[in-house]
Design an enzyme around this catalytic site. Structure first.
Site, PDB file in Angstrom:
ATOM      1  CB  SER A  26      -0.959   0.001   1.189  1.00 48.54           C
ATOM      2  OG  SER A  26      -0.252  -0.089   2.411  1.00 48.54           O
ATOM      3  CD  GLU A  27       0.280   3.860   2.210  1.00 47.84           C
ATOM      4  OE1 GLU A  27      -0.832   4.250   1.802  1.00 47.84           O
ATOM      5  OE2 GLU A  27       0.427   3.120   3.204  1.00 47.84           O
ATOM      6  CB  THR A  28       7.416   1.880  -0.859  1.00 51.10           C
ATOM      7  OG1 THR A  28       6.842   0.607  -1.174  1.00 51.10           O
ATOM      8  CG2 THR A  28       8.919   1.718  -0.695  1.00 51.10           C
TER       9      THR A  28
END
Length: 297
Positions: A46-48
């Site tokens: 979903s995020e990095t």
């Protein structure tokens, strides 16, 4: 060839393979914008998060957060996870960090166990609660794939809200509606097309049901590639501020369970206060390390 070290952690959990997955690059110097976006797409989380030197030496770092398709101004679990990773790599670090992000200066406080070991963090939303437009219950129900009767509107209609990150459509539902929800991509696209000024071309749906100070929640953002999110700090904080605003108090705290339906149970501890500039919220939780490696470009 260039190598960039990364760490993955599970955020808002005390058990490996629970919570929300996150990849953190503790030293992203030398990566271009395009490479950061490509790495975020490659990890397919979903995020990095990418950590860079701050522009102001009084701050800790500049932190950039990418989802699968775009950079985000702010997000909850990437800040908690990034602070945890930095704290574990330097156990003598200060108790709190100051991260420079597009949404503003983000303050993150480390959580330690009795032996002083970093075990989690709490992030304060960079902006006070911003309440946007209300959308019809039928829109929220269609996006969630549930009957409109499962959307509860006695306390509030589905309402767009944020406090520094992307706006979320906060929607109270019945327990049955929460359990049955399955996002409808076509409904999301129609909602953005039918309400362009309200949604500003983007929509994520945060449905919840309450039991006193305990909340169960699910978050869907299929337009950004996140069919369902295991833990959404940047939805928990506007929800906390919004619930406090609805209740009329000066402060409040909530335990939010998310991700159970995905097999990745998460516990988010959210709190909010009413201050002179509005409703300010924070969210915290534990983290667990999972992987270490290098990206070679």
């Amino acid at each position: 060839m260039r190598a960039f070290r990364f760490v993955t952690v599970d955020v808002f959990t005390e058990q490996r393979f629970g919570g929300n997955q996150l990849a953190v690059f503790p030293d992203a110097r030398g990566l271009s914008d395009a490479e950061m976006q490509a790495l975020a797409a490659e990890f397919n989380l979903s995020e990095t998060t990418f950590v860079l030197p701050p522009s102001d030496p009084h701050n800790t770092a500049r932190v950039r957060i990418f989802n699968r398709v775009a950079e985000m101004p702010f997000a909850g679990h990437p800040n908690v996870g990034a602070a945890y990773v930095l704290g574990r790599e330097d156990e003598e670090a200060h108790r709190a960090y100051r991260f420079e992000e597009p949404a503003g200066l983000v303050e993150v406080a480390l959580e330690r166990d009795a032996e002083g070991r970093v075990i989690g963090a709490e992030v304060a939303a960079p902006q006070p609660l911003r309440v946007g437009a209300e959308l019809p219950a039928r829109i929220a129900a269609a996006c969630a794939g549930i009957p409109e009767a499962e959307v509860l509107t006695l306390r509030h209609a589905p309402t767009l809200a944020s406090d520094g990150g992307n706006h979320r459509l906060l929607t109270e539902v019945t327990p049955a509606g929460l359990a049955a929800a399955a996002p409808d991509l076509g409904a999301f696209r129609r909602a953005v097309a039918d309400f362009p000024s309200e949604t500003r071309g983007f929509l994520s749906l945060y449905i919840y049901c309450r039991d006193g100070a305990k909340v169960r929640a699910r978050m869907f953002s299929p337009l950004t590639g996140t069919w369902e999110d295991a833990a959404t700090g940047s939805a928990a904080t506007p929800l906390a501020g919004f619930l406090l605003r609805l209740g009329g108090g000066s402060e409040g705290a909530w335990e939010i369970i998310q991700g159970a339906e995905m097999g990745r149970p998460s516990l988010l501890l959210a709190r909010a206060r009413r201050l002179a500039d509005g409703y300010r919220a924070a969210v915290g939780g534990r983290c667990v390390p999972v992987l270490r490696g290098e990206a070679v470009l």
